[in-house]
Scaffold this active site. Structure first.
Site, PDB file in Angstrom:
ATOM      1  N   ASN A 218      37.033  44.641 -18.372  1.00 57.52           N
ATOM      2  CA  ASN A 218      37.177  44.355 -16.925  1.00 57.52           C
ATOM      3  C   ASN A 218      37.514  42.815 -17.062  1.00 57.52           C
ATOM      4  OD1 ASN A 218      34.750  42.457 -16.712  1.00 57.52           O
ATOM      5  ND2 ASN A 218      33.622  44.489 -17.474  1.00 57.52           N
ATOM      6  N   ARG A 219      37.823  42.508 -15.458  1.00 51.11           N
ATOM      7  CA  ARG A 219      38.545  41.118 -14.951  1.00 51.11           C
ATOM      8  C   ARG A 219      37.466  40.031 -15.145  1.00 51.11           C
ATOM      9  NH1 ARG A 219      41.428  41.998 -10.008  1.00 51.11           N
ATOM     10  NH2 ARG A 219      41.955  39.684 -10.343  1.00 51.11           N
TER      11      ARG A 219
END
Ligand code: C5P
Length: 409
Positions: A218-219
């Site tokens: 994920n970011r």
């Protein structure tokens, strides 16, 4: 460089000696001033051969002292005797770079220039960054002097290895400014509010392997978790940082690098025993590939479906363990929400048995993932709600640590 709360109202003496590394101390002085410290600079005679006092004066905004015989040069301090006034006013004496000669003087209690006489008169913490060439550092005399100073309570920054000014390769380099600043923060924080407390902080987005070269992630950058770890060190805590992010850890944190949710779960369980608080800032993957392919997955013509399974919810595992052992004493969670922020967050706080929950709205582009700023709502178990408008992740980290300190007090 933003202000560092720890430096507010603090007076630091920066002593600089005649090493080629003194040019790095100019940058350190500049960054310390930008961070909000009030600086008094003392240069040895030899230091002035490498860099002019004017350079330090220009970047530090404060006076530069060098002459032991100029009694009037007390820079507005209460005593007219410079070394006594400087020594009494200081919260920290940093000597960077410290030469073999100055180390020998300090170890032996000599007092024949303004720096050595001030060091002898000072009662504050002493932080020394030795820097020298060739075999001088390894010489038994230098090592014995360092040992003497350590035994007396001085904090020594290990010189780094690499290319030395002489062209030799070896140990003796002065670390770069961020590392020196990190040591200054750690030492200044030592008797802070959280001293004696062990805090476990998680950071970054976990990586769930698909095959030997690919993963799902994920970011999350890990920046908020790292800022919390730094704030905890500023407050004097012993910090274990369990990280799935590739950022340089704050000086003083003991780092456990992990990748998957499973490895983060194992590391959290290993470190939370006897801990005062766990702060789960990591973005843990909720799902992971059910099967990890042993070989790289080959391209096929059509689409590819990957069966996923739930990964362990670390906070739920921690909740069960806490009920049995009493540790961690405090648990803090995060919630990244894109809708109904407060409702969803308060549901999570209760379900996961948290003392505090920090919720951020990930739909805003100036807050949350990857950037240096954040905007959060902090909920507590009594129904309290505190909104923090857009600010640095460092400021949010400091607020969270202050709340944890309040809960532990
Ligand atoms: O339920 P949700 O994933 O939104 O909760 C976020 C909080 O739970 C964060 O503090 C995160 O670190 C933690 N978490 C966890 N284990 C997971 C997923 C999230 O501990 N598998």
């Amino acid at each position: 460089m933003t202000k560092i709360a720890l430096f507010e109202d603090k007076r630091i003496i920066l002593g600089v000696c005649g090493s080629i590394a003194v040019y790095k101390a100019v940058d350190l002085a500049s960054k310390l001033r930008q961070a909000g410290a009030q600086l008094d600079i003392i240069m040895t005679e030899a230091a002035q051969r490498f860099v002019s006092p004017l350079s330090f004066q220009a970047v530090s905004g404060g006076p530069v002292y060098s002459d032991m015989w100029r009694a009037e040069a007390s820079g507005g301090l209460p005593s007219h005797i410079a070394h006594i006034a400087l020594a009494e006013a200081a919260d920290l004496l940093v000597i960077a770079p410290a030469t073999a000669n100055t180390l020998a003087k300090l170890a032996g209690g000599f007092a024949d220039d303004l720096l050595s006489v001030t060091a002898l008169a000072a009662n504050c913490k002493l932080l020394i960054a030795p820097a020298m060439d060739g075999g001088m550092l390894e010489h038994p005399a230098t090592q014995a002097n360092l040992e003497t100073l350590r035994r007396r309570g001085a904090h020594i920054i290990e010189p780094e290895s690499g290319r030395l000014a002489s062209g030799l390769i070896g140990s003796g380099r002065l670390p770069e400014t961020p590392t020196l600043l990190g040591h200054i923060r750690r030492v200044m924080g030592l008797d802070g509010e959280l001293s004696g407390h062990k805090l476990v902080v998680t950071a970054g987005g976990t990586r769930e392997a698909l095959d030997p070269v690919r993963y799902l992630s994920n970011r999350s950058s890990g920046k908020q978790g790292f800022a919390i770890a730094q704030a905890a060190i500023d407050a004097g805590a012993e910090v274990v940082l369990i990280s799935a992010a590739d950022l340089p850890p704050p000086v003083g944190a003991s780092l456990a690098r992990v990748d998957s949710a499973e490895s983060m779960r194992a590391a959290v369980l290993e470190h939370i025993s006897q801990s005062s608080a766990l702060i789960m800032a990591a973005a843990v993957a909720d799902y992971r590939p059910r099967d990890v392919a042993k070989q790289k997955i080959k391209k096929s013509d059509a689409s590819l479906s990957l069966p996923l399974e739930r990964s362990p919810d670390i906070l739920m595992v921690v909740k069960a363990q806490r009920e049995q052992t009493g540790y961690p004493m405090i648990a803090v969670g995060f919630a990244a929400e894109s809708e109904n922020l407060v409702e969803n967050a308060s549901g999570k706080l209760r379900k996961k048995g948290l003392d505090l929950l920090v919720a951020n709205d990930i739909s805003a582009s100036d807050a949350g993932f990857a950037v240096d700023t954040n905007r959060v709502v902090v909920l507590d178990m009594d129904g309290g709600l505190h909104r923090i408008d857009l600010t640095s992740k460092a400021a949010i980290g400091a607020y969270i640590i202050e709340r944890v300190g309040g809960l532990l007090a």
